[in-house]
Structure formats: structure tokens, C-alpha cells
Enzyme design. Sequence first.
Site, PDB file in Angstrom:
ATOM      1  N   LYS A   1       0.811  -1.224   0.000  1.00 46.90           N
ATOM      2  CA  LYS A   1       0.000   0.000   0.000  1.00 46.90           C
ATOM      3  C   LYS A   1       0.849   1.281   0.000  1.00 46.90           C
ATOM      4  O   LYS A   1       0.454   2.291  -0.582  1.00 46.90           O
ATOM      5  CB  LYS A   1      -0.958  -0.001   1.189  1.00 46.90           C
ATOM      6  CG  LYS A   1      -2.141  -0.969   1.005  1.00 46.90           C
ATOM      7  CD  LYS A   1      -3.134  -0.839   2.139  1.00 46.90           C
ATOM      8  CE  LYS A   1      -4.385  -1.648   1.861  1.00 46.90           C
ATOM      9  NZ  LYS A   1      -5.428  -1.426   2.857  1.00 46.90           N
TER      10      LYS A   1
ATOM     11  N   ASP B   1     -10.360   3.090   1.768  1.00 47.40           N
ATOM     12  CA  ASP B   1     -10.627   2.464   3.075  1.00 47.40           C
ATOM     13  C   ASP B   1     -11.336   3.446   4.016  1.00 47.40           C
ATOM     14  O   ASP B   1     -12.210   3.037   4.795  1.00 47.40           O
ATOM     15  CB  ASP B   1      -9.323   1.993   3.736  1.00 47.40           C
ATOM     16  CG  ASP B   1      -8.787   0.718   3.103  1.00 47.40           C
ATOM     17  OD1 ASP B   1      -9.597  -0.079   2.597  1.00 47.40           O
ATOM     18  OD2 ASP B   1      -7.555   0.521   3.126  1.00 47.40           O
TER      19      ASP B   1
HETATM   20  P1  NDP Z   1      -1.241  -3.813  10.818  1.00 47.53           P
HETATM   21  O1  NDP Z   1      -0.293  -4.955  10.855  1.00 47.53           O
HETATM   22  O2  NDP Z   1      -0.857  -2.578  10.095  1.00 47.53           O
HETATM   23  O3  NDP Z   1      -1.624  -3.388  12.327  1.00 47.53           O
HETATM   24  C1  NDP Z   1      -1.901  -4.367  13.297  1.00 47.53           C
HETATM   25  C2  NDP Z   1      -2.332  -3.690  14.596  1.00 47.53           C
HETATM   26  O4  NDP Z   1      -2.703  -4.710  15.520  1.00 47.53           O
HETATM   27  C3  NDP Z   1      -1.231  -2.868  15.268  1.00 47.53           C
HETATM   28  O5  NDP Z   1      -1.791  -1.769  15.908  1.00 47.53           O
HETATM   29  C4  NDP Z   1      -0.643  -3.877  16.272  1.00 47.53           C
HETATM   30  O6  NDP Z   1      -0.029  -3.255  17.382  1.00 47.53           O
HETATM   31  C5  NDP Z   1      -1.926  -4.557  16.724  1.00 47.53           C
HETATM   32  N1  NDP Z   1      -1.670  -5.902  17.275  1.00 47.53           N
HETATM   33  C6  NDP Z   1      -1.267  -7.006  16.623  1.00 47.53           C
HETATM   34  N2  NDP Z   1      -1.170  -8.059  17.465  1.00 47.53           N
HETATM   35  C7  NDP Z   1      -1.534  -7.597  18.685  1.00 47.53           C
HETATM   36  C8  NDP Z   1      -1.635  -8.200  19.972  1.00 47.53           C
HETATM   37  N3  NDP Z   1      -1.351  -9.493  20.168  1.00 47.53           N
HETATM   38  N4  NDP Z   1      -2.054  -7.431  20.996  1.00 47.53           N
HETATM   39  C9  NDP Z   1      -2.370  -6.126  20.818  1.00 47.53           C
HETATM   40  N5  NDP Z   1      -2.277  -5.487  19.621  1.00 47.53           N
HETATM   41  C10 NDP Z   1      -1.862  -6.223  18.562  1.00 47.53           C
HETATM   42  O7  NDP Z   1      -2.600  -4.446  10.234  1.00 47.53           O
HETATM   43  P2  NDP Z   1      -3.798  -3.678   9.478  1.00 47.53           P
HETATM   44  O8  NDP Z   1      -4.108  -2.436  10.226  1.00 47.53           O
HETATM   45  O9  NDP Z   1      -3.525  -3.583   8.054  1.00 47.53           O
HETATM   46  O10 NDP Z   1      -4.998  -4.743   9.650  1.00 47.53           O
HETATM   47  C11 NDP Z   1      -5.571  -5.018  10.904  1.00 47.53           C
HETATM   48  C12 NDP Z   1      -6.823  -5.880  10.725  1.00 47.53           C
HETATM   49  O11 NDP Z   1      -7.801  -5.163   9.996  1.00 47.53           O
HETATM   50  C13 NDP Z   1      -6.588  -7.174   9.973  1.00 47.53           C
HETATM   51  O12 NDP Z   1      -7.304  -8.210  10.588  1.00 47.53           O
HETATM   52  C14 NDP Z   1      -7.145  -6.893   8.588  1.00 47.53           C
HETATM   53  O13 NDP Z   1      -7.634  -8.055   7.959  1.00 47.53           O
HETATM   54  C15 NDP Z   1      -8.290  -5.942   8.916  1.00 47.53           C
HETATM   55  N6  NDP Z   1      -8.614  -5.044   7.799  1.00 47.53           N
HETATM   56  C16 NDP Z   1      -9.909  -5.019   7.346  1.00 47.53           C
HETATM   57  C17 NDP Z   1     -10.254  -4.186   6.289  1.00 47.53           C
HETATM   58  C18 NDP Z   1     -11.650  -4.181   5.774  1.00 47.53           C
HETATM   59  O14 NDP Z   1     -11.906  -3.647   4.683  1.00 47.53           O
HETATM   60  N7  NDP Z   1     -12.600  -4.730   6.494  1.00 47.53           N
HETATM   61  C19 NDP Z   1      -9.261  -3.302   5.632  1.00 47.53           C
HETATM   62  C20 NDP Z   1      -7.941  -3.397   6.213  1.00 47.53           C
HETATM   63  C21 NDP Z   1      -7.647  -4.245   7.259  1.00 47.53           C
HETATM   64  P3  NDP Z   1       1.521  -2.795  17.302  1.00 47.53           P
HETATM   65  O15 NDP Z   1       1.526  -1.510  16.556  1.00 47.53           O
HETATM   66  O16 NDP Z   1       1.924  -2.663  18.721  1.00 47.53           O
HETATM   67  O17 NDP Z   1       2.260  -3.907  16.587  1.00 47.53           O
END
Ligand code: NDP
Length: 270
Positions: free
Chosen positions: A66, A103
Amino acid sequence: MTKLLGVIGDPISHSMSPLIHNGWLRDMGYDAVYEAMHVPNGTFDEALETLARRDVMGINVTLPHKQSALKAALEVSDAASKIGAANTLTYLGQRSWRADNTDAPGFLSALGQVNPDTEHVLVLGAGGSARAVVLALVQAGCRVTILNRTVAKAEELAGTLGSDNTAYGSIDQYKEYCSQATIVVNTTSIGYDGKTIELPEGGDRLFFDISYGKISARQLAHAQEMGWRTKDGLSMLVAQAAFSFEIWFGEKPDFDAALRRCTNALKAIS
Ligand code: NDP
């Protein structure tokens, strides 16, 4: 000549975008196909070169490309520029592309009517998707609190896209903030680890998990048990696809038909 559309990412085999877009293309009679294209990290620019040699109209872009999509574009929309990532590229000819991010409007459209005077939205997570969610909420005038495991990322997000009405903190504080919020949006990928965020009593407030299918199932079941109204990310997925489709064809596709197809497809694999 049949036009080419598609989605590029890695992994990509799970993508529901071909189901959504090919349904619309068929229903609306366009001479175009939408394909899922596996493009590994580091090969994004090559993939764009190849596509420019075919009869491409546009592509959706998902992880991990992206940010590369934004860099590769000649023209960039305001939302894509603010979010720092693009999920929609439109081919302009001469190996040039325009970048958009659908998005943010997709999330807002899935969320529905919000009252900025009364809404306090708690956003859990500060990753890529949270950037679009926060931009949409801030532009809608909502009070927003961003909590993340890595607090520096929540701080950066609040600083770059937030307003005077945006706060941030550690996800460890979520119980305290959950009790104050009118809406909670889970943008974390915690569901991939099979974990759930333990919620307090919902009292008919909205818990919106932007993940869908198996990833969000346990979290949403728990939220319902605790008395929250729930929404999964399928409507956001379909809405962002509809905004991309409209950019390419100038016509709104049938949201409900695509949501039905996706819901049925997810039921079939669960
Ligand atoms: P990213 O990898 O960019 O971000 C992940 C986030 O989750 C970060 O804030 C991370 O925290 C946090 N995280 C991960 N594991 C843990 C944990 N064990 N405990 C607490 N926090 C955690 O992912 P995206 O933002 O791209 O995607 C996130 C979700 O959203 C996915 O499931 C994706 O499928 C969904 N999504 C849905 C869309 C839709 O159209 N419906 C569009 C885009 C995404 P940290 O920063 O500390 O690592």
C-alpha cells in the site's frame, strides 16, 4: 478488448475482491475481468510495468504494497496522501497511475450515521487500517481515542491525523476507555493470534471489528455476550470496493448484492 482489473498483494489467495468485483462486472455488463495477482514484496514496480503493457484499467493494492502504491503514483488523492498509503490505482496511460484510498470512506459508510457532538470513538490499534479509520472519524468531527500496544505508533497517528479532540495511549488502558466510549472500533490483528479483547458490559453500544470471518468470529461472539451491538468488517470491505469501482467506472455498484455473495462465501468455508 476485455479490460483488466485486479488486486495485488502477498498473500492474496484469501482475497474476496475478485468475488465482489466480478459479480458487479457481470451484473452491470462491463467487458472487463478482475483477477487476484500474487506479487511478492520487492516486486511491486515490476508488476506495475507488466500491467501497463496489458489493457489494464486499475488495480486494488493490499499488504504489503500500500505504501509502494503511493510512491509509484503520478497523481495522489488527498486521503491517500494523508493516510500515507493507497489501496486503489487507476491507470492514466503512459505508465502513469493515480492513487486513491477508499478504506476511509469505506469505513465511514459501513459505520453509518454518526453524531459528532455525542460520539466518543475508541480505536484499538494504530496500524495501517487504523490510519484510514482515524482519518474518517476525525473528518466526521468525532472525538477519538487511539490505544495501541506500541504507544509511540498511537502517538504518531494522533499527531499526524488527529484533531484537538484526539487522545492516545496504551492498549493496556482499554477497559477504562471502553467505559467512556460510545463506539469501540477494533483495528488490531489480535484475532489472527486466536486471542480476544475482554470487554466490559456493552449496554447496547457498538463494537465494530474491522476484521471478518473466522478472524473476528470469537471476538464478536464475546462482544454480543457482553451486550454490545456488533458489526464485522465485511461491510467495510464491500464499501471500499464499491468506492474503487465507482472511481474506475463512474457508476455505483450494488452494495447489497456483493455483501450477500461475500456472506455466503464465508459461510461456505466456515
Ligand atoms: P497492521 O499490521 O498494520 O496493524 C496491526 C495492529 O494490531 C497494530 O496496531 C498492532 O499493534 C496490533 N496488534 C497485533 N497483534 C496484537 C496483539 N497481540 N495485541 C495487541 N495489539 C496487537 O494491520 P492492518 O491495520 O492492516 O490490519 C488489521 C486488521 O484489519 C486485519 O485483521 C485486517 O484483515 C483488517 N482489515 C480489514 C479491512 C476491511 O476492509 N474490512 C481493511 C484493512 C484491514 P503494534 O503496533 O503494537 O504492533
